[in-house]
Motif scaffolding. Sequence first.
Motif, PDB file in Angstrom:
ATOM      1  N   GLY A 190       0.841  -1.182   0.000  1.00 37.39           N
ATOM      2  CA  GLY A 190       0.000   0.000   0.000  1.00 37.39           C
ATOM      3  C   GLY A 190       0.882   1.239   0.000  1.00 37.39           C
ATOM      4  O   GLY A 190       0.612   2.227   0.682  1.00 37.39           O
ATOM      5  N   ARG A 191       1.949   1.174  -0.794  1.00 37.65           N
ATOM      6  CA  ARG A 191       2.954   2.233  -0.792  1.00 37.65           C
ATOM      7  C   ARG A 191       2.694   3.220  -1.923  1.00 37.65           C
ATOM      8  O   ARG A 191       2.446   2.813  -3.055  1.00 37.65           O
ATOM      9  N   PRO A 192       2.754   4.533  -1.635  1.00 37.49           N
ATOM     10  CA  PRO A 192       2.572   5.530  -2.691  1.00 37.49           C
ATOM     11  C   PRO A 192       3.639   5.349  -3.770  1.00 37.49           C
ATOM     12  O   PRO A 192       4.795   5.069  -3.446  1.00 37.49           O
TER      13      PRO A 192
ATOM     14  N   ASP B  17       5.242   7.314  -5.592  1.00 40.38           N
ATOM     15  CA  ASP B  17       6.368   8.251  -5.691  1.00 40.38           C
ATOM     16  C   ASP B  17       7.413   8.044  -4.587  1.00 40.38           C
ATOM     17  O   ASP B  17       8.341   8.822  -4.450  1.00 40.38           O
ATOM     18  N   ASN B  18       7.251   6.980  -3.810  1.00 37.01           N
ATOM     19  CA  ASN B  18       8.237   6.678  -2.765  1.00 37.01           C
ATOM     20  C   ASN B  18       9.200   5.604  -3.277  1.00 37.01           C
ATOM     21  O   ASN B  18       8.837   4.440  -3.380  1.00 37.01           O
ATOM     22  N   PRO B  19      10.438   5.988  -3.614  1.00 39.47           N
ATOM     23  CA  PRO B  19      11.345   5.074  -4.311  1.00 39.47           C
ATOM     24  C   PRO B  19      11.849   3.918  -3.443  1.00 39.47           C
ATOM     25  O   PRO B  19      11.818   3.984  -2.223  1.00 39.47           O
ATOM     26  N   LEU B  20      12.309   2.864  -4.129  1.00 37.69           N
ATOM     27  CA  LEU B  20      12.784   1.652  -3.459  1.00 37.69           C
ATOM     28  C   LEU B  20      14.306   1.563  -3.526  1.00 37.69           C
ATOM     29  O   LEU B  20      14.926   2.073  -4.452  1.00 37.69           O
TER      30      LEU B  20
ATOM     31  N   GLY C  86      10.309   7.959 -10.513  1.00 37.90           N
ATOM     32  CA  GLY C  86      10.497   8.959 -11.553  1.00 37.90           C
ATOM     33  C   GLY C  86      11.664   9.899 -11.299  1.00 37.90           C
ATOM     34  O   GLY C  86      11.946  10.780 -12.109  1.00 37.90           O
ATOM     35  N   MET C  87      12.391   9.713 -10.186  1.00 42.90           N
ATOM     36  CA  MET C  87      13.530  10.593  -9.904  1.00 42.90           C
ATOM     37  C   MET C  87      14.741  10.167 -10.730  1.00 42.90           C
ATOM     38  O   MET C  87      14.782   9.078 -11.274  1.00 42.90           O
ATOM     39  N   ASP C  88      15.760  11.033 -10.779  1.00 43.85           N
ATOM     40  CA  ASP C  88      16.943  10.693 -11.575  1.00 43.85           C
ATOM     41  C   ASP C  88      18.051  10.074 -10.717  1.00 43.85           C
ATOM     42  O   ASP C  88      19.211  10.054 -11.088  1.00 43.85           O
TER      43      ASP C  88
ATOM     44  N   ALA D 198      10.820  16.858  -2.756  1.00 42.74           N
ATOM     45  CA  ALA D 198      11.559  16.309  -1.617  1.00 42.74           C
ATOM     46  C   ALA D 198      12.734  15.495  -2.138  1.00 42.74           C
ATOM     47  O   ALA D 198      12.634  14.799  -3.130  1.00 42.74           O
ATOM     48  N   ARG D 199      13.872  15.575  -1.457  1.00 47.89           N
ATOM     49  CA  ARG D 199      15.018  14.759  -1.826  1.00 47.89           C
ATOM     50  C   ARG D 199      14.729  13.288  -1.564  1.00 47.89           C
ATOM     51  O   ARG D 199      15.126  12.416  -2.298  1.00 47.89           O
ATOM     52  N   SER D 200      14.076  13.030  -0.476  1.00 47.16           N
ATOM     53  CA  SER D 200      13.674  11.657  -0.197  1.00 47.16           C
ATOM     54  C   SER D 200      12.172  11.639   0.045  1.00 47.16           C
ATOM     55  O   SER D 200      11.716  11.952   1.142  1.00 47.16           O
TER      56      SER D 200
HETATM   57  O1  TXA Z   1      17.584  -1.212   6.055  1.00 53.16           O
HETATM   58  C1  TXA Z   1      16.946  -0.939   5.020  1.00 53.16           C
HETATM   59  O2  TXA Z   1      17.271  -0.003   4.250  1.00 53.16           O
HETATM   60  C2  TXA Z   1      15.714  -1.794   4.703  1.00 53.16           C
HETATM   61  C3  TXA Z   1      16.178  -3.227   4.437  1.00 53.16           C
HETATM   62  C4  TXA Z   1      15.055  -4.137   4.003  1.00 53.16           C
HETATM   63  O3  TXA Z   1      17.218  -3.219   3.489  1.00 53.16           O
HETATM   64  N1  TXA Z   1      14.973  -1.252   3.614  1.00 53.16           N
HETATM   65  C5  TXA Z   1      14.233  -0.099   3.749  1.00 53.16           C
HETATM   66  O4  TXA Z   1      13.530   0.275   2.599  1.00 53.16           O
HETATM   67  O5  TXA Z   1      14.183   0.520   4.781  1.00 53.16           O
HETATM   68  P1  TXA Z   1      12.318   1.317   2.651  1.00 53.16           P
HETATM   69  O6  TXA Z   1      11.772   1.305   1.268  1.00 53.16           O
HETATM   70  O7  TXA Z   1      11.396   0.943   3.740  1.00 53.16           O
HETATM   71  O8  TXA Z   1      12.998   2.699   2.911  1.00 53.16           O
HETATM   72  C6  TXA Z   1      13.799   3.287   1.888  1.00 53.16           C
HETATM   73  C7  TXA Z   1      13.939   4.772   2.113  1.00 53.16           C
HETATM   74  C8  TXA Z   1      12.632   5.504   1.858  1.00 53.16           C
HETATM   75  O9  TXA Z   1      12.501   6.526   2.819  1.00 53.16           O
HETATM   76  C9  TXA Z   1      12.837   6.073   0.465  1.00 53.16           C
HETATM   77  O10 TXA Z   1      12.092   7.262   0.253  1.00 53.16           O
HETATM   78  C10 TXA Z   1      14.328   6.331   0.441  1.00 53.16           C
HETATM   79  O11 TXA Z   1      14.890   5.268   1.173  1.00 53.16           O
HETATM   80  N2  TXA Z   1      14.848   6.296  -0.937  1.00 53.16           N
HETATM   81  C11 TXA Z   1      14.942   5.242  -1.776  1.00 53.16           C
HETATM   82  N3  TXA Z   1      15.426   5.607  -2.977  1.00 53.16           N
HETATM   83  C12 TXA Z   1      15.659   6.936  -2.902  1.00 53.16           C
HETATM   84  C13 TXA Z   1      16.147   7.926  -3.814  1.00 53.16           C
HETATM   85  N4  TXA Z   1      16.499   7.623  -5.067  1.00 53.16           N
HETATM   86  N5  TXA Z   1      16.231   9.200  -3.400  1.00 53.16           N
HETATM   87  C14 TXA Z   1      15.886   9.519  -2.130  1.00 53.16           C
HETATM   88  N6  TXA Z   1      15.403   8.646  -1.218  1.00 53.16           N
HETATM   89  C15 TXA Z   1      15.284   7.370  -1.597  1.00 53.16           C
END
Ligand code: TXA
Length: 325
Positions: A47-49, A51-54, A104-106, A214-216
Amino acid sequence: MMKSSLTHYIQLLQAGEVVAFPTETVYGLGADAQNPSAVRKIFELKGRPSDNPLIVHISDSAEAEAFALHIPADSRTLMKNFWPGPLSLIFRKRKQVLDLITGGMDTVALRMPDHEVARSLISGAGPLVAPSANKSGRPSPTSVEHVRADFGPDLAIIEDPPTRIGIESTVVDVSDEPYRILRPGAISIKQLQNTIDTPVVFEEKNKQSGDQPARSPGMKYTHYSPRARVRWLSDNEKIKSSHILYLFHTGNRPPTPGENRENSDFHVMRYGGDYEKFARELYDRFRQADHEGVREIAIEAFPNHILQREGFAVALENRISKAIG
Ligand code: TXA
Ligand code: MG
């Protein structure tokens, strides 16, 4: 973990399925980073938006080249010193990286977990996107039980003991200078700065408001929330035993009458300055509090001199502030 059973999970991932797996920080919800429909499942399940990157998880530093457009010299030093480990680095991305992953971020976030099972899984299945394996807005999972509580019995989970660190990785944007810590974690600003000359700063809090993107993006959403009301305990506040109250104690407050009684209507947890233990247990305490119907969680605030000294206290304060909202 038997090699043969790991093969089963590798096959699931290669078939585009989602598999939860342990890392040293928290459990992750993994999917093949090259498969758009698998990545889409992650967003749906959580249920993740969109625009919140992985974060893309890799098992070998060389794999970073396939995702990052450019790896600055000092970020390479960070990779050498802290990978595998609880550090996610954000680079400018190659255009081949799925837009779904980066919202969609770079830029793209990369991490190499310090966990045998995780790395064997990734080296077998290929790079995996893996957010924390919780429903959006719930505390991150530090045990198999937490993952099950959020996703039920049908989700494939690689079972392992509770995670060693308990809070998510430090996220550092190295796509520009100064390097910016977007999420504090087990790797502290001091540890990072000690190894490189490029300045490392904390992302300023107000920077992310207004029209600026937002940067993140993840930082703008409420996170890590238990159902109980979470708040800071003020310095000279007396514990009121008239309502249910969980207190997480980090310092040297004098004992409160009744705090160790079995049936008292409040519960006191004292960590006695062990911030790593506090971090390891925080999310489990949050979930446990909900389970027990606790209405309120009051947490002793971290004084400045502790925040200066203890990287884990900085990370804890960040997660607790988010839970307070
Ligand atoms: O410890 C961790 O990092 C865990 C384990 C499973 O590896 N993963 C994790 O993923 O915490 P998540 O998706 O719950 O949190 C990732 C965070 C989010 O706040 C996201 O917005 C940020 O990292 N993020 C990911 N890619 C980004 C990007 N390109 N620019 C800025 N923020 C980013
Ligand atoms: Mg998360």
